[in-house]
Design a protein around this motif. Structure first.
Motif, short mmCIF file in Angstrom:
data_model
loop_
_atom_site.label_atom_id
_atom_site.label_comp_id
_atom_site.label_asym_id
_atom_site.label_seq_id
_atom_site.Cartn_x
_atom_site.Cartn_y
_atom_site.Cartn_z
N HIS A 287 0.84 -1.21 0.00
CA HIS A 287 0.00 0.00 0.00
C HIS A 287 0.88 1.26 0.00
O HIS A 287 0.56 2.25 -0.67
N PRO A 290 2.85 2.25 -3.95
CA PRO A 290 2.27 3.13 -4.98
C PRO A 290 2.14 4.58 -4.53
O PRO A 290 2.26 5.51 -5.36
N THR A 294 3.88 7.39 -6.69
CA THR A 294 3.03 8.43 -7.28
C THR A 294 3.55 9.83 -6.94
O THR A 294 3.62 10.72 -7.80
N ASP A 326 -2.91 -4.24 -11.18
CA ASP A 326 -2.79 -3.06 -10.32
C ASP A 326 -1.75 -3.29 -9.23
O ASP A 326 -1.65 -2.50 -8.30
N ASN A 327 -0.98 -4.40 -9.33
CA ASN A 327 0.05 -4.75 -8.36
C ASN A 327 1.42 -4.45 -8.97
O ASN A 327 1.88 -5.19 -9.86
N ILE A 328 2.05 -3.41 -8.51
CA ILE A 328 3.29 -2.94 -9.13
C ILE A 328 4.42 -3.96 -8.97
O ILE A 328 5.12 -4.29 -9.94
N THR A 354 -3.23 -0.78 -16.32
CA THR A 354 -3.57 -0.71 -14.90
C THR A 354 -4.72 0.27 -14.69
O THR A 354 -5.22 0.86 -15.66
N ASN A 358 -3.30 3.44 -9.83
CA ASN A 358 -1.93 2.94 -9.88
C ASN A 358 -1.17 3.32 -11.16
O ASN A 358 -0.04 2.89 -11.35
N TYR A 359 -1.82 4.11 -11.99
CA TYR A 359 -1.21 4.45 -13.27
C TYR A 359 0.12 5.18 -13.09
O TYR A 359 1.15 4.79 -13.66
N ALA A 361 2.04 5.42 -10.45
CA ALA A 361 3.01 4.61 -9.71
C ALA A 361 3.63 3.55 -10.61
O ALA A 361 4.85 3.29 -10.55
N MET A 362 2.81 2.93 -11.47
CA MET A 362 3.32 1.89 -12.38
C MET A 362 4.32 2.49 -13.36
O MET A 362 5.37 1.90 -13.64
#
Length: 626
Positions: A287, A290, A294, A326-328, A354, A358-359, A361-362
């Protein structure tokens, strides 16, 4: 001459032998070999009538240094086998008792000492002696013993094998069994009325419980455990003598069994619920990650937001992968492991989709940790404007009040059996994007779909050259596992299902699938999917998830891949064949025990963890450790 020998033999038995009873020599007869040999030398050289050269015929004269005392094993006179066929356990008991008894009797019976060493030609004379009854008893015992030179090698080997095959927790199980027996006895009226036995049993229960502790195998037990076990066994024997009503014991054991079964069912339900809850819960570190990424992404200049080699994204000559997650950290492992085994990494293109949260962060993760020469694309599902409720039936259903109530209603007591279908991933449209591959990649003719809970262990480029023989989907079948057959996912009581599908048909696995997009478009597979989703709006054909509609949509359109391409079960099965794991091109952590969770199966976790660089600053800051 023969008569003379008999007379001399009788003289030695009736006159001389009793004298030996009070000599110091006899007292040391069973002492160390040096004193025994000295005594035998004296007996062998005993003189009669001043003849210093005559030896007693009672003993067959031998050199003291060659005399050896045999170990006796009892056998019958009628036996023709010099080594009786008895068990090793009985042999050892007889040898021990025979040895101890012989030594005691040799001290108290000097006649036995002499007769044991008498030659065969003396036995006839002994039978005619006035004290023949006593001597005959010694003779009979002499005849019924035989030196044991060796134990049957086969029996010894079998005994050794039994000890080696004994389970490592055999003693622990015995201790637990003793505790159960003791508790049964303590609950019976006849034992309660006996204060002495009750106190003793309670004491033994405390001792055994303390010795047992948290031990799971015999090596965990303390040295005193064996003594406590023996003491408990003795106390149980006493209780057994007091309690002779077998019916009462059986009744109590049956009640305990029913109680244990009820507790087991309750614990199974609790375990299932907690496991599902853990699988749904995002660990604190994942948690944090991300959020941290971000923040870092939006601190960059806009010119730093772009990935290199974007001209390769639509080149059909390259190897394209579709990854929706959605899991980096999970997505990073999929990419890293694939690139690590690729022969030509520059020819591989990864398309990651994603969600909006999470966009950034990914993108930040792969900007800061680029996968070598491979190409990366990260897309936001919100940018797919064509994917809306008017086009996609499943998207409309996921937003319906009935679906929301199915997922979020509080009373779950009557729905534990369907708890696995309540995972929030089924509420995410990301999970259903796999049915829209031609729309997402309009210029590609073939794509390899990968789940985010897999690890690649070999080069996968060979999958693009496979001839799917007119099929749309290339996947590994799972016929060997009964729960992957159609009847476990589809409702065959519904005529729509029973008329169109075989309940015993082989299922196949999502997670690593090669899709022929040209054939997909030609057969209009997306529309087939939409039709079945509309028919299932009330969830009468199947419960939620993507595998049931996948089995229906690609029915008779799936090409079976060799099982070595894709090995499943690392997320729920601790007994997956180790050789299959090592030889697999892709291993799949399908199930709730994901490798990034604390509940992961420990022995499988390293296959995933070795592709995570725990020295990355963001992982350290979020306290994500191996």
């Amino acid at each position: 001459m023969k008569v003379r020998q008999i007379v001399l033999g009788l003289l030695s038995i009736t006159v001389i032998a009793p004298i030996f009873l009070y000599t110091d020599k006899v007292g040391t007869f069973v002492n160390p070999s040096s004193s025994r040999h000295d005594f035998l030398d004296d007996v062998g050289a005993f003189t009669v009538s001043g003849d210093n050269t005559r030896h007693l015929n009672v003993l067959q004269h031998q050199e003291a240094s060659t005399l050896k005392e045999p170990i006796g094993v009892v056998y019958s006179d009628q036996s023709t086998d010099p080594f009786p066929k008895v068990t090793v356990e009985h042999k050892s008991a007889r040898v021990l008792s025979a040895t101890n008894e012989d030594r005691q009797q040799q001290l108290s019976n000097p006649i036995r000492q002499v007769v044991d060493r008498a030659p065969p030609n003396l036995t006839t004379a002994l039978d005619s002696h006035p004290n023949a009854s006593g001597i005959s008893a010694v003779k009979l015992e002499k005849q019924s013993t035989q030196p044991l030179h060796k134990i049957d090698p086969k029996e010894h080997s079998d005994n050794k094998r039994d000890r080696q095959t004994e389970p490592p927790d055999a003693q622990v199980r015995r201790l637990k069994d003793q505790l159960i027996r003791a508790k049964v006895y303590l609950s019976l009226p006849s034992i309660k009325n006996n204060p002495h036995v009750t106190r003793e049993l309670r004491l033994r229960v405390k001792e055994v419980t303390r010795a047992l502790g948290d031990a799971t195998k015999d090596t965990d037990l303390p040295k005193i455990a064996l003594d406590k076990m023996k003491a408990m066994e003795q106390s149980l024997e006493k209780a057994k003598q007091v309690q002779d009503d077998c019916a009462a014991v059986i009744k109590k054991l049956r009640a305990m069994l029913h109680s244990s079964e009820d507790q087991l069912r309750v614990h199974k339900k609790q375990t299932m619920f907690l496991t599902q809850l853990t699988a749904k819960t995002l660990p604190k570190g994942l948690h944090c990650l991300p959020l941290r990424l971000t923040t870092e992404y939006y601190s960059l200049n806009s010119s730093q937001h772009n990935f290199p080699n974007q001209h390769k994204l639509e080149d059909p000559r390259l190897y394209h992968y579709a990854l929706f997650s959605d899991n980096i950290l999970a997505a990073a492992v999929v990419v890293n492991s694939t690139v690590a085994h690729a022969k030509h990494p520059s020819n591989h293109v990864f398309h990651i989709v994603t969600d909006r949260l999470n966009y950034a962060a990914m993108r930040m993760w792969f900007l800061g940790n680029p996968p070598g020469k491979a190409t990366i694309q990260v897309q936001n599902i919100e940018e797919f404007t064509w994917l809306n409720a008017s086009y996609s039936p499943v998207l409309k259903q996921l937003g319906s009040p009935s679906m929301i109530d199915y997922y979020f209603r509080a009373h779950r007591a009557n729905s534990d059996q369907n708890l696995k279908f309540r995972n929030p991933k089924y509420m995410s449209i990301l999970n259903h994007l796999r049915f829209y591959l031609p729309e997402i990649f309009p210029k590609l003719n073939k794509v390899l779909f990968l789940d985010d809970d897999i690890v690649v262990q070999k080069d996968l480029t060979g999958l693009w050259s496979l001839d799917l023989k007119g099929n749309v989907n290339g996947a590994v079948e799972t016929c060997g596992e009964s729960f992957h057959r159609f009847d476990r996912y589809l409702n065959f009581s519904n005529p729509l299902i029973s008329k169109n599908f075989d309940p015993h048909a082989c299922g196949w696995a999502y997670g690593m699938n090669v899709f022929d997009l040209d054939e997909w478009r030609r057969q209009n597979i997306t529309e087939v999917y939409h039709q079945w989703q509309r028919l299932n709006r009330n969830r009468q054909l199947w419960k939620l998830g993507t595998l049931p509609p996948g089995l229906i949509t690609f029915w008779k359109r799936t090409y079976s891949l060799n099982k070595s391409w894709h090995v499943l079960g690392l997320g729920y099965n601790p007994n997956v064949n180790q050789r299959e794991i090592e030889e697999a091109a892709v291993v799949h952590y399908n199930g709730n025990l994901k490798p990034w969770l604390e509940i992961a199966i420990p022995k499988y976790k390293n296959y995933w963890a070795k592709y995570v660089d725990y020295d990355v600053m963001y992982l350290r800051e979020c306290n994500i450790n191996p």
